[in-house]
Design a protein around this motif. Structure first.
Motif, PDB file in Angstrom:
ATOM      1  N   LYS A  84       0.996  -1.005  -0.265  1.00  0.00           N
ATOM      2  CA  LYS A  84      -0.030  -0.137   0.285  1.00  0.00           C
ATOM      3  C   LYS A  84       0.709   1.585   0.048  1.00  0.00           C
ATOM      4  O   LYS A  84       1.850   1.072   1.105  1.00  0.00           O
TER       5      LYS A  84
ATOM      6  N   TYR B  64      -5.018  14.085  -3.669  1.00  0.00           N
ATOM      7  CA  TYR B  64      -6.191  13.751  -5.087  1.00  0.00           C
ATOM      8  C   TYR B  64      -4.569  13.808  -5.557  1.00  0.00           C
ATOM      9  O   TYR B  64      -4.737  12.845  -6.568  1.00  0.00           O
TER      10      TYR B  64
ATOM     11  N   GLU C 157      -2.896  10.819  -5.895  1.00  0.00           N
ATOM     12  CA  GLU C 157      -4.131   9.365  -6.309  1.00  0.00           C
ATOM     13  C   GLU C 157      -4.163   8.828  -7.763  1.00  0.00           C
ATOM     14  O   GLU C 157      -4.442   8.822  -8.569  1.00  0.00           O
ATOM     15  N   ARG C 158      -4.396  10.681  -8.341  1.00  0.00           N
ATOM     16  CA  ARG C 158      -4.853  10.486 -10.080  1.00  0.00           C
ATOM     17  C   ARG C 158      -2.931  10.226 -10.516  1.00  0.00           C
ATOM     18  O   ARG C 158      -3.542   9.643 -11.132  1.00  0.00           O
TER      19      ARG C 158
ATOM     20  N   ILE D  46      -0.917   8.005  -9.713  1.00  0.00           N
ATOM     21  CA  ILE D  46      -0.671   6.038  -9.318  1.00  0.00           C
ATOM     22  C   ILE D  46      -2.383   5.717  -9.971  1.00  0.00           C
ATOM     23  O   ILE D  46      -1.902   5.051 -11.198  1.00  0.00           O
ATOM     24  N   ASN D  47      -2.966   6.366 -10.396  1.00  0.00           N
ATOM     25  CA  ASN D  47      -4.153   6.025 -10.849  1.00  0.00           C
ATOM     26  C   ASN D  47      -3.963   6.308 -13.082  1.00  0.00           C
ATOM     27  O   ASN D  47      -4.297   5.036 -13.463  1.00  0.00           O
ATOM     28  N   LEU D  48      -3.535   6.661 -13.570  1.00  0.00           N
ATOM     29  CA  LEU D  48      -3.071   7.571 -14.226  1.00  0.00           C
ATOM     30  C   LEU D  48      -1.962   6.265 -15.156  1.00  0.00           C
ATOM     31  O   LEU D  48      -2.019   5.863 -15.623  1.00  0.00           O
ATOM     32  N   ARG D  49      -1.276   6.481 -14.072  1.00  0.00           N
ATOM     33  CA  ARG D  49      -0.221   6.014 -14.841  1.00  0.00           C
ATOM     34  C   ARG D  49      -0.251   3.916 -15.178  1.00  0.00           C
ATOM     35  O   ARG D  49      -0.418   3.126 -15.798  1.00  0.00           O
ATOM     36  N   THR D  50      -1.094   3.728 -14.222  1.00  0.00           N
ATOM     37  CA  THR D  50      -1.812   2.386 -14.278  1.00  0.00           C
ATOM     38  C   THR D  50      -2.791   2.755 -15.601  1.00  0.00           C
ATOM     39  O   THR D  50      -3.237   1.367 -16.494  1.00  0.00           O
ATOM     40  N   GLU D  51      -3.220   3.293 -15.512  1.00  0.00           N
ATOM     41  CA  GLU D  51      -4.708   3.490 -17.088  1.00  0.00           C
ATOM     42  C   GLU D  51      -3.580   3.525 -18.352  1.00  0.00           C
ATOM     43  O   GLU D  51      -3.797   3.141 -19.679  1.00  0.00           O
TER      44      GLU D  51
END
Length: 598
Positions: A399, A423, A426-427, A429-434
């Protein structure tokens, strides 16, 4: 035979004493005993990261007679009483001693303790004011202490240290400081990116607001008369002599120490700027001419040399396009903005650039004007000074934890981590995965998660003094903000950016920065970003593959990545920068740089 847990006295007595510094008579021990609420005992190692004051070298030492007269500056925190709406003063709680302990949290199975959880605090930066005590100036510090060997016993509860200081942003700190009294904040906590941003860009004590100088040769080098790249380096070094008096002088005020750095724009002028101009002209003529004007925005214009080289080239080669050209510079550094204006005024008198250039002395992150027309957006060596956030991962469940810097009463720093991401972290980390769905961080060389999970967990199980977090990863959250501004305020832009893909002598961590300062013509690097604000340049490398993917996702445009040499081979006048032996310094230098083009 059951394992016997030694007592606190037994444990501490076995640990050797560590001396803090050559000039210090203080002694301490390496380990600290901590007790959990349920009565069971766990041991944690507390290590020193860095301090505001201990980063200063002997050259920054102050006269003992002067330092004895200096005392602490107070920070007053104003709170609003919800009942009557009036303000009330809350005195800050004094910190024990200057620490830089790593704080994180998780509770392991089987009762094994890690560190204490730190929840996200309420944002109350608008209630913070920096109040100067007229009779008190600066605290007295022992600058001879070596920060890498400083260890102390953590006596205060992790969460109590963290929660007693309000969270403040770099922009709010800039509002609360003034040129007459540029006090650095105390008794506050800041996200890592806000701390770095404040260190670099605070308008009153930030690195780029101080004695910022960019190397510029008195006249362009004549490469056809230079035998080899080695001879070019010798001539380049000789041209530095005119800066010697400035760089070798020991200033009375440490804040006035000049900082000199060089850029390819200055080093290879005017040919480097002409290569950029050719790129702009061709793309403009192919896709925008004659329906739109040639509008250029440059972030971080330095001395204004690139601007002058581009405008000179366009006027000489395409006078019809020059009549339709407008050049805008967005420069956060007031000192550099003044230099650009001075360069511009000198050119205006002889060549008439007055109606072509406009300089905005502001940060791109404060840009509010909509620019709906097509434009070219230039950012050369800008990404490296975008502030990053520090992220560590839990050994047990991977985590992510986000880093904060707590500035205590003495102005020293502590690093704390919380599992609650803001924000922008977290944005990212989410964008990198996407955008990179096939990216497996456990297989990325050097990434904190690349170590086998079993090995990471065993470190925590075997060594109870070790914390339960991985080394840090520095994520480009400011870059995400930059792309959002491009997409919203410059919807028809075309980006041309260049920066470093790799930087030597970086601090520990993945995608970590180089933290350096020039002192008497020598570049000095340190081992942490937590340094006295304004004294050090903090540069990050850029992952161009990730940068291009994020740009395509946020801005909806395809971006291509080119190496520094391949871009120049396509757009530069190579003959003009070739030495007698056939080598080309402009192409062969800066091998650790790349271009991002749209």
């Amino acid at each position: 035979m059951p394992l016997r847990v030694p007592s606190a006295a037994e444990l501490v007595s076995r640990v050797p004493l560590i001396r803090l510094g050559a000039d210090s008579q203080k002694w301490t021990r390496r380990a600290a005993l901590r007790c959990r609420s349920d009565g069971s005992k766990t041991f944690r190692r507390v290590r020193r990261q860095f301090s505001t004051s201990w980063t200063r070298t002997d050259a920054f030492k102050e006269d003992p007679a002067v330092t004895q007269q200096k005392q602490t500056t107070k920070v007053q925190i104003e709170e609003i009483d919800p009942k009557n709406g009036k303000q009330s003063s809350r005195p800050s709680v004094p910190s024990k001693s200057s620490t830089s302990a790593l704080r994180a949290t998780s509770k392991l199975k089987g009762g094994r303790g890690a560190s204490l959880a730190v929840p996200v605090k309420e944002k109350i930066e608008d209630k913070v004011e920096l109040v100067k005590d007229k009779k008190k100036k600066h605290p007295i510090h022992d600058y001879s202490v070596r920060p890498t060997t400083y260890v102390h016993l953590a006596e205060e509860d992790d969460y109590s240290i963290f929660k007693k200081y309000p969270t403040i942003t770099s922009s709010r700190v800039a509002e609360l400081t003034s040129a007459k009294d540029p006090q650095r904040p105390k008794r506050v906590s800041m996200l890592t990116r806000d701390f770095i941003d404040d260190s670099l860009y605070n308008p009153h004590y930030g690195y780029f607001a101080r004695q910022a100088m960019i190397y510029s040769p008195e006249k362009p080098f004549e490469y056809s008369k230079i035998k080899s790249p080695d001879e070019f380096v010798n001539e380049w070094s000789s041209s530095y002599k005119r800066y010697d008096k400035i760089l070798e002088k020991k200033p009375e005020d440490p804040d006035s120490i000049p900082q000199l750095w060089h850029t390819p724009t200055e080093l290879f002028q005017p040919y480097y700027g002409q290569a950029i101009a050719r790129y702009l002209l061709l793309n403009y003529l192919v896709s925008l001419y004659p329906y739109h004007d040639l509008v250029i925005y440059e972030v971080g214009g330095g001395n204004g040399t690139l601007m002058l080289n581009i405008l000179d080239y366009i006027r000489e080669t395409h006078p019809d396009v020059y009549e339709r050209t407008r050049y805008n510079i967005i420069e956060i550094s007031g000192a550099l903005a003044d230099k650009q204006a001075n360069h511009l005024r000198a050119k205006i008198e002889s060549q008439g650039f007055s109606d072509k250039v406009r300089i905005y002395n502001k940060s791109i992150f404060d840009w509010t004007t909509d620019v709906p027309e097509p434009c070219f957006f230039i950012a050369l060596e800008v990404f490296d000074n975008f502030a990053h956030d520090a992220i560590r991962y839990n050994h047990i469940d991977d985590k992510p934890y986000q880093g904060y810097v707590v500035v205590n009463d003495m102005g020293d720093f502590e690093e704390h981590y919380t599992p609650e991401l803001d924000y922008w972290a977290e944005r990212f980390i989410n964008l990198r995965t996407e955008v990179l769905p096939d990216l497996n961080l456990t297989k990325v060389r050097g990434h904190p998660l690349s170590t086998l999970p079993l090995l990471r967990r065993m470190k925590t199980m075997i060594n109870p003094l070790a914390h339960d977090l991985t080394p840090p990863e520095y994520i480009p959250t400011r870059y995400i903000q930059f792309l959002e501004i491009l997409n919203k305020k410059f919807p028809e832009h075309r980006l041309l950016a260049s920066d470093f893909t790799y930087l030597p002598n970086s601090i520990k961590g993945y995608n970590s920065p180089v933290v350096q300062v020039m002192l008497r013509k020598q570049m000095i690097t340190v081992e942490t970003y937590m340094v006295l604000q304004g004294y050090f340049d903090i540069l990050f490398p850029t992952d161009f593959e990730l940068a291009a993917a994020l740009y395509a996702k946020i801005c909806g445009r395809v971006a291509t990545v080119a190496t520094h040499s391949s871009f120049l081979e396509q757009w530069a006048d190579l003959e003009a920068t070739t030495t007698k032996d056939g080598e080309n310094p402009m192409v062969s230098f800066y091998q650790n740089a790349a271009f991002l083009c749209t």
